[in-house]
Design a protein around this motif. Structure first.
Motif, PDB file in Angstrom:
ATOM      1  N   SER A  13      38.125  35.772  35.372  1.00  8.40           N
ATOM      2  CA  SER A  13      38.887  37.035  35.089  1.00  8.40           C
ATOM      3  C   SER A  13      38.566  37.896  36.977  1.00  8.40           C
ATOM      4  O   SER A  13      39.968  38.150  37.562  1.00  8.40           O
ATOM      5  CB  SER A  13      38.488  37.788  34.728  1.00  8.40           C
ATOM      6  OG  SER A  13      39.055  39.038  34.136  1.00  8.40           O
ATOM      7  N   GLN A  14      37.497  38.205  37.754  1.00  8.85           N
ATOM      8  CA  GLN A  14      37.459  38.240  39.035  1.00  8.85           C
ATOM      9  C   GLN A  14      37.936  37.694  39.971  1.00  8.85           C
ATOM     10  O   GLN A  14      38.005  38.379  40.953  1.00  8.85           O
ATOM     11  CB  GLN A  14      35.783  38.831  38.859  1.00  8.85           C
ATOM     12  CG  GLN A  14      35.082  39.798  37.927  1.00  8.85           C
ATOM     13  CD  GLN A  14      33.418  39.442  37.974  1.00  8.85           C
ATOM     14  OE1 GLN A  14      33.072  39.049  39.426  1.00  8.85           O
ATOM     15  NE2 GLN A  14      33.240  40.478  37.621  1.00  8.85           N
ATOM     16  N   THR A  43      40.807  36.551  39.947  1.00  4.60           N
ATOM     17  CA  THR A  43      42.330  36.118  39.730  1.00  4.60           C
ATOM     18  C   THR A  43      43.121  37.323  39.956  1.00  4.60           C
ATOM     19  O   THR A  43      42.472  38.141  39.752  1.00  4.60           O
ATOM     20  CB  THR A  43      42.741  35.089  38.236  1.00  4.60           C
ATOM     21  OG1 THR A  43      44.335  35.113  38.346  1.00  4.60           O
ATOM     22  CG2 THR A  43      42.517  36.440  37.630  1.00  4.60           C
ATOM     23  N   ASN A  44      44.273  37.203  40.710  1.00  2.00           N
ATOM     24  CA  ASN A  44      45.252  38.546  41.213  1.00  2.00           C
ATOM     25  C   ASN A  44      46.159  39.171  40.281  1.00  2.00           C
ATOM     26  O   ASN A  44      46.645  39.650  40.206  1.00  2.00           O
ATOM     27  CB  ASN A  44      45.581  38.379  42.415  1.00  2.00           C
ATOM     28  CG  ASN A  44      44.546  38.555  43.583  1.00  2.00           C
ATOM     29  OD1 ASN A  44      43.549  38.851  43.841  1.00  2.00           O
ATOM     30  ND2 ASN A  44      44.326  38.111  44.696  1.00  2.00           N
ATOM     31  N   GLU A  45      46.411  37.819  39.440  1.00  2.00           N
ATOM     32  CA  GLU A  45      47.562  37.811  38.311  1.00  2.00           C
ATOM     33  C   GLU A  45      46.979  38.382  36.637  1.00  2.00           C
ATOM     34  O   GLU A  45      46.106  37.621  36.492  1.00  2.00           O
ATOM     35  CB  GLU A  45      48.030  36.486  37.523  1.00  2.00           C
ATOM     36  CG  GLU A  45      49.041  36.317  37.553  1.00  2.00           C
ATOM     37  CD  GLU A  45      49.605  34.592  36.494  1.00  2.00           C
ATOM     38  OE1 GLU A  45      50.230  34.302  35.992  1.00  2.00           O
ATOM     39  OE2 GLU A  45      49.397  34.314  38.014  1.00  2.00           O
ATOM     40  N   ASN A  46      47.467  39.575  36.411  1.00  4.60           N
ATOM     41  CA  ASN A  46      46.958  40.183  35.559  1.00  4.60           C
ATOM     42  C   ASN A  46      47.598  39.980  34.217  1.00  4.60           C
ATOM     43  O   ASN A  46      46.417  40.092  33.816  1.00  4.60           O
ATOM     44  CB  ASN A  46      48.090  41.943  35.732  1.00  4.60           C
ATOM     45  CG  ASN A  46      47.439  42.450  36.735  1.00  4.60           C
ATOM     46  OD1 ASN A  46      46.375  42.648  37.338  1.00  4.60           O
ATOM     47  ND2 ASN A  46      48.825  44.121  36.984  1.00  4.60           N
ATOM     48  N   ALA A  47      48.233  38.980  33.972  1.00  6.83           N
ATOM     49  CA  ALA A  47      48.238  38.367  32.467  1.00  6.83           C
ATOM     50  C   ALA A  47      46.564  36.842  32.395  1.00  6.83           C
ATOM     51  O   ALA A  47      46.673  36.917  31.594  1.00  6.83           O
ATOM     52  CB  ALA A  47      49.403  37.399  32.380  1.00  6.83           C
ATOM     53  N   LYS A 102      44.102  37.891  34.417  1.00  6.56           N
ATOM     54  CA  LYS A 102      42.904  38.508  33.943  1.00  6.56           C
ATOM     55  C   LYS A 102      42.829  38.898  32.126  1.00  6.56           C
ATOM     56  O   LYS A 102      41.141  38.739  32.016  1.00  6.56           O
ATOM     57  CB  LYS A 102      43.135  39.536  34.953  1.00  6.56           C
ATOM     58  CG  LYS A 102      41.669  40.390  35.246  1.00  6.56           C
ATOM     59  CD  LYS A 102      41.751  42.014  35.923  1.00  6.56           C
ATOM     60  CE  LYS A 102      41.605  41.293  37.285  1.00  6.56           C
ATOM     61  NZ  LYS A 102      41.196  41.156  38.258  1.00  6.56           N
ATOM     62  N   GLN A 103      44.149  39.326  32.044  1.00  8.64           N
ATOM     63  CA  GLN A 103      43.951  39.695  30.702  1.00  8.64           C
ATOM     64  C   GLN A 103      43.110  38.615  29.678  1.00  8.64           C
ATOM     65  O   GLN A 103      42.969  39.021  28.653  1.00  8.64           O
ATOM     66  CB  GLN A 103      45.298  40.750  30.167  1.00  8.64           C
ATOM     67  CG  GLN A 103      45.339  41.261  28.969  1.00  8.64           C
ATOM     68  CD  GLN A 103      46.191  41.622  29.009  1.00  8.64           C
ATOM     69  OE1 GLN A 103      47.654  41.184  29.412  1.00  8.64           O
ATOM     70  NE2 GLN A 103      47.108  42.434  27.954  1.00  8.64           N
ATOM     71  N   CYS A 104      44.162  37.269  30.046  1.00  8.84           N
ATOM     72  CA  CYS A 104      43.345  36.142  28.824  1.00  8.84           C
ATOM     73  C   CYS A 104      42.282  36.504  29.143  1.00  8.84           C
ATOM     74  O   CYS A 104      41.334  35.918  28.071  1.00  8.84           O
ATOM     75  CB  CYS A 104      44.459  34.881  29.610  1.00  8.84           C
ATOM     76  SG  CYS A 104      46.431  35.126  28.661  1.00  8.84           S
ATOM     77  N   ASP A 126      39.303  38.023  30.720  1.00  9.16           N
ATOM     78  CA  ASP A 126      38.876  39.271  30.094  1.00  9.16           C
ATOM     79  C   ASP A 126      39.030  38.820  28.409  1.00  9.16           C
ATOM     80  O   ASP A 126      37.928  38.712  27.643  1.00  9.16           O
ATOM     81  CB  ASP A 126      39.327  40.549  29.775  1.00  9.16           C
ATOM     82  CG  ASP A 126      39.267  40.822  31.340  1.00  9.16           C
ATOM     83  OD1 ASP A 126      38.363  40.216  31.726  1.00  9.16           O
ATOM     84  OD2 ASP A 126      40.083  41.841  32.043  1.00  9.16           O
ATOM     85  N   GLN A 127      39.682  38.258  27.571  1.00  4.32           N
ATOM     86  CA  GLN A 127      40.116  38.190  26.165  1.00  4.32           C
ATOM     87  C   GLN A 127      39.109  37.076  25.777  1.00  4.32           C
ATOM     88  O   GLN A 127      38.421  37.020  24.518  1.00  4.32           O
ATOM     89  CB  GLN A 127      41.576  38.968  25.682  1.00  4.32           C
ATOM     90  CG  GLN A 127      41.749  38.095  24.358  1.00  4.32           C
ATOM     91  CD  GLN A 127      43.117  37.457  23.458  1.00  4.32           C
ATOM     92  OE1 GLN A 127      43.949  37.923  24.706  1.00  4.32           O
ATOM     93  NE2 GLN A 127      42.808  36.885  22.576  1.00  4.32           N
TER      94      GLN A 127
END
Length: 61
Positions: A30-31, A33-37, A39-41, A43-44
């Protein structure tokens, strides 16, 4: 709570180690990647493994 056998305790420890490894790897991903989608995955997934870890930990209390 019933007493756990040494085999059950060993299995719990192995699973706790696995869950911890997954948490750390997903947090790192997560840290990185720069891609928000993504990062969200990540983190989930880290959160799901954290829940698994906490649930397993209750068996040792």
């Amino acid at each position: 709570m019933a007493n756990l056998t040494s085999k059950e305790l060993s299995a719990l420890k192995d699973q706790l180690d696995f869950e911890h490894t997954c948490i750390v790897k997903y947090q790192c991903a997560s840290q990185e990647t720069n891609e928000n989608a993504l990062k969200q995955c990540f983190d989930q997934y880290a959160g799901q493994h954290q829940q698994n870890f906490n649930t397993l930990l209750t068996f040792l209390k």
